[in-house]
Design a protein around this motif. Sequence first.
Motif, PDB file in Angstrom:
ATOM      1  N   PRO A   1       0.344 -30.370  24.861  1.00 22.16           N
ATOM      2  CA  PRO A   1       0.203 -29.059  25.498  1.00 22.16           C
ATOM      3  C   PRO A   1       0.320 -27.931  24.480  1.00 22.16           C
ATOM      4  N   THR A   2      -0.112 -26.767  24.887  1.00 21.05           N
ATOM      5  CA  THR A   2       0.103 -25.571  24.088  1.00 21.05           C
ATOM      6  C   THR A   2       1.534 -25.087  24.304  1.00 21.05           C
ATOM      7  N   LEU A   3       2.235 -24.819  23.217  1.00 20.52           N
ATOM      8  CA  LEU A   3       3.605 -24.350  23.283  1.00 20.52           C
ATOM      9  C   LEU A   3       3.681 -22.906  22.804  1.00 20.52           C
ATOM     10  N   THR A   4       4.471 -22.103  23.486  1.00 22.46           N
ATOM     11  CA  THR A   4       4.599 -20.690  23.150  1.00 22.46           C
ATOM     12  C   THR A   4       5.996 -20.413  22.606  1.00 22.46           C
ATOM     13  N   LEU A   5       6.043 -19.848  21.419  1.00 21.99           N
ATOM     14  CA  LEU A   5       7.294 -19.456  20.791  1.00 21.99           C
ATOM     15  C   LEU A   5       7.497 -17.950  20.976  1.00 21.99           C
ATOM     16  N   GLY A   6       8.639 -17.564  21.513  1.00 19.69           N
ATOM     17  CA  GLY A   6       8.969 -16.149  21.615  1.00 19.69           C
ATOM     18  C   GLY A   6       9.505 -15.658  20.284  1.00 19.69           C
ATOM     19  N   GLN A   7       9.076 -14.472  19.863  1.00 17.16           N
ATOM     20  CA  GLN A   7       9.491 -13.951  18.563  1.00 17.16           C
ATOM     21  C   GLN A   7       9.799 -12.458  18.658  1.00 17.16           C
TER      22      GLN A   7
ATOM     23  N   ALA B   1      12.431  -9.354  27.094  1.00 20.86           N
ATOM     24  CA  ALA B   1      11.170  -9.932  27.555  1.00 20.86           C
ATOM     25  C   ALA B   1      11.040 -11.398  27.155  1.00 20.86           C
ATOM     26  N   VAL B   2      11.603 -11.757  25.987  1.00 23.25           N
ATOM     27  CA  VAL B   2      11.586 -13.162  25.565  1.00 23.25           C
ATOM     28  C   VAL B   2      12.362 -14.015  26.555  1.00 23.25           C
ATOM     29  N   TYR B   3      13.545 -13.564  26.932  1.00 21.84           N
ATOM     30  CA  TYR B   3      14.359 -14.342  27.874  1.00 21.84           C
ATOM     31  C   TYR B   3      13.710 -14.387  29.261  1.00 21.84           C
ATOM     32  N   THR B   4      13.107 -13.288  29.675  1.00 26.05           N
ATOM     33  CA  THR B   4      12.387 -13.306  30.953  1.00 26.05           C
ATOM     34  C   THR B   4      11.246 -14.310  30.899  1.00 26.05           C
ATOM     35  N   GLY B   5      10.525 -14.330  29.769  1.00 28.28           N
ATOM     36  CA  GLY B   5       9.434 -15.291  29.593  1.00 28.28           C
ATOM     37  C   GLY B   5       9.925 -16.722  29.616  1.00 28.28           C
TER      38      GLY B   5
ATOM     39  N   ILE C   1       9.933 -21.632  23.906  1.00 27.17           N
ATOM     40  CA  ILE C   1      10.973 -21.830  22.885  1.00 27.17           C
ATOM     41  C   ILE C   1      11.351 -20.482  22.277  1.00 27.17           C
ATOM     42  N   PHE C   2      12.656 -20.289  22.066  1.00 26.32           N
ATOM     43  CA  PHE C   2      13.147 -19.134  21.321  1.00 26.32           C
ATOM     44  C   PHE C   2      14.119 -19.651  20.273  1.00 26.32           C
ATOM     45  N   MET C   3      13.887 -19.310  19.014  1.00 25.10           N
ATOM     46  CA  MET C   3      14.633 -19.902  17.909  1.00 25.10           C
ATOM     47  C   MET C   3      15.850 -19.090  17.476  1.00 25.10           C
TER      48      MET C   3
ATOM     49  N   THR D   1      16.865 -22.022  22.170  1.00 22.95           N
ATOM     50  CA  THR D   1      16.869 -21.947  23.630  1.00 22.95           C
ATOM     51  C   THR D   1      15.463 -22.221  24.144  1.00 22.95           C
ATOM     52  N   VAL D   2      15.363 -23.023  25.202  1.00 19.98           N
ATOM     53  CA  VAL D   2      14.054 -23.415  25.734  1.00 19.98           C
ATOM     54  C   VAL D   2      14.044 -23.277  27.247  1.00 19.98           C
ATOM     55  N   GLN D   3      12.840 -23.250  27.797  1.00 23.71           N
ATOM     56  CA  GLN D   3      12.712 -23.283  29.252  1.00 23.71           C
ATOM     57  C   GLN D   3      12.966 -24.701  29.740  1.00 23.71           C
TER      58      GLN D   3
END
Length: 292
Positions: A37-43, A76-80, A88-90, A232-234
Amino acid sequence: MKKSLVILITILLSAVIYGCSSSSEAENADNNTEDKPTLTLGQTNWTSTIVPTQIVKQILEDMGYNVEVQDAELGAVYTGLSTADVDIFMDSWSPQQDQYMEEYSDSIERISASYEDAGAGMVVPEYMEDINDVGDLKGREDIVNNEILAISEADPAMEDLQDIIDAYDLDMEMVNSSEGAMLAAAEAKIEEQEPVVLYGWEPHSMFQQLDLKILTNEKVPEIYGDTSIHVTVQNGLQEKAPEAYNFLSNWSISIDDMTEMITKIDDGQNSEDVAQTWIENNQDEIDNMKSN
């Protein structure tokens, strides 16, 4: 003639068989790609976020995932993450960002500690030799024009900073701006050897570039104490991308490596190149993270 015809037929059959085989292999390769799958990293725009995000992006792409990086403010990262628009948020800080973990506890999780014992708090130049604890500022707030240079007031760490101001009953106010603007204002004062107080955190290049020190906080040490940074991940990531989840569950990096890379990026080096160099120098460690 018959012999030539047999040879021709053999060649044609071989070509057909090879073509089918190649087509099947290509189709399987496509299917393997499609399985990932496509994975989205919040930055966020913090360098402490950019470094691990760029490293993990390249590693996940090498693992066969399509990876997108979504730039956004912290909230917005945490909301996402809570809506699974971000996977994913690193750069999830504890305790500074624990309020988000509590707010979205049903939909996000911290799965590993990138590094621990990170420092944060009020910061001053080393030449302010008689200011070493926050309490040393009491009654002397005017030497810094009663101001603390700080980052965006939307950042939850600013609530903690205000709590320290209140705990010491300091006659000081935060001057909030972006990270870059805060550091530029601090640098201008430091060039003139003027007293200045700002918000700082490790790892960050500011300590090397501006020769800063973090003030101790003896009155309320629980604020900014025992700071650790997490992945932190969904909640659906383990099912969506089990290999990625396993790798990220074992993710770690040293503060020294982080500081070195942040400094390189702040000095103008390309973040993707800096990340690639770290990957090349730590391939055995990365392989262990993938396999454990």
